[in-house]
Design a protein around this motif. Structure first.
Motif, mmCIF file in Angstrom:
data_model
loop_
_atom_site.group_PDB
_atom_site.id
_atom_site.type_symbol
_atom_site.label_atom_id
_atom_site.label_comp_id
_atom_site.label_asym_id
_atom_site.label_seq_id
_atom_site.Cartn_x
_atom_site.Cartn_y
_atom_site.Cartn_z
ATOM 1 N N PHE A 47 22.696 36.560 63.822
ATOM 2 C CA PHE A 47 23.450 35.519 64.512
ATOM 3 C C PHE A 47 24.463 34.843 63.593
ATOM 4 O O PHE A 47 25.534 34.432 64.035
ATOM 5 C CB PHE A 47 22.511 34.496 65.146
ATOM 6 N N ARG A 48 24.155 34.753 62.312
ATOM 7 C CA ARG A 48 25.106 34.197 61.351
ATOM 8 C C ARG A 48 26.337 35.096 61.256
ATOM 9 O O ARG A 48 27.477 34.617 61.226
ATOM 10 C CB ARG A 48 24.458 34.061 59.973
ATOM 11 N N ILE A 49 26.119 36.406 61.256
ATOM 12 C CA ILE A 49 27.234 37.361 61.211
ATOM 13 C C ILE A 49 28.083 37.228 62.476
ATOM 14 O O ILE A 49 29.311 37.194 62.406
ATOM 15 C CB ILE A 49 26.714 38.798 61.036
ATOM 16 N N LEU A 50 27.441 37.123 63.625
ATOM 17 C CA LEU A 50 28.185 36.964 64.871
ATOM 18 C C LEU A 50 28.957 35.641 64.881
ATOM 19 O O LEU A 50 30.090 35.581 65.368
ATOM 20 C CB LEU A 50 27.241 37.039 66.068
ATOM 21 N N PHE A 51 28.371 34.589 64.328
ATOM 22 C CA PHE A 51 29.060 33.308 64.268
ATOM 23 C C PHE A 51 30.277 33.378 63.344
ATOM 24 O O PHE A 51 31.325 32.807 63.639
ATOM 25 C CB PHE A 51 28.104 32.204 63.811
ATOM 26 N N GLN A 52 30.164 34.116 62.242
ATOM 27 C CA GLN A 52 31.302 34.297 61.345
ATOM 28 C C GLN A 52 32.437 35.012 62.063
ATOM 29 O O GLN A 52 33.610 34.686 61.870
ATOM 30 C CB GLN A 52 30.893 35.088 60.105
ATOM 31 N N ALA A 53 32.098 35.984 62.897
ATOM 32 C CA ALA A 53 33.116 36.683 63.675
ATOM 33 C C ALA A 53 33.798 35.712 64.634
ATOM 34 O O ALA A 53 35.026 35.710 64.767
ATOM 35 C CB ALA A 53 32.482 37.840 64.449
#
Length: 68
Positions: free
Chosen positions: A51-57
């Motif tokens: 979810f952190r990766i998706l939030f960075q996107a």
């Protein structure tokens, strides 16, 4: 992206992480991050990391909200 569409997620992740080392544009990086996050969640890794990766996107490209 071919590896991802064929279901070879390990190879796709390797390719995406390699692309992150080369790509400097935030817009293009957003799609790379988005695909990395999707692979992690598709593999059942619904964790803080995915979810952190998706939030960075999303931070780099707010239009991705329609894709979540």
């Amino acid at each position: 992206m071919s590896a991802q569409s064929e279901g070879n997620y390990a190879e796709a992740l390797k390719n995406y992480y390699g692309a992150m080392q080369l790509e400097i544009g935030p817009y293009d990086r957003s799609y790379i991050l988005y695909n990395i996050g999707r692979i992690h969640t598709r593999n059942g890794e619904r964790t803080y990391k995915s979810f952190r990766i998706l939030f960075q996107a999303l931070e780099r490209n707010p239009i991705l909200t329609t894709s979540f």
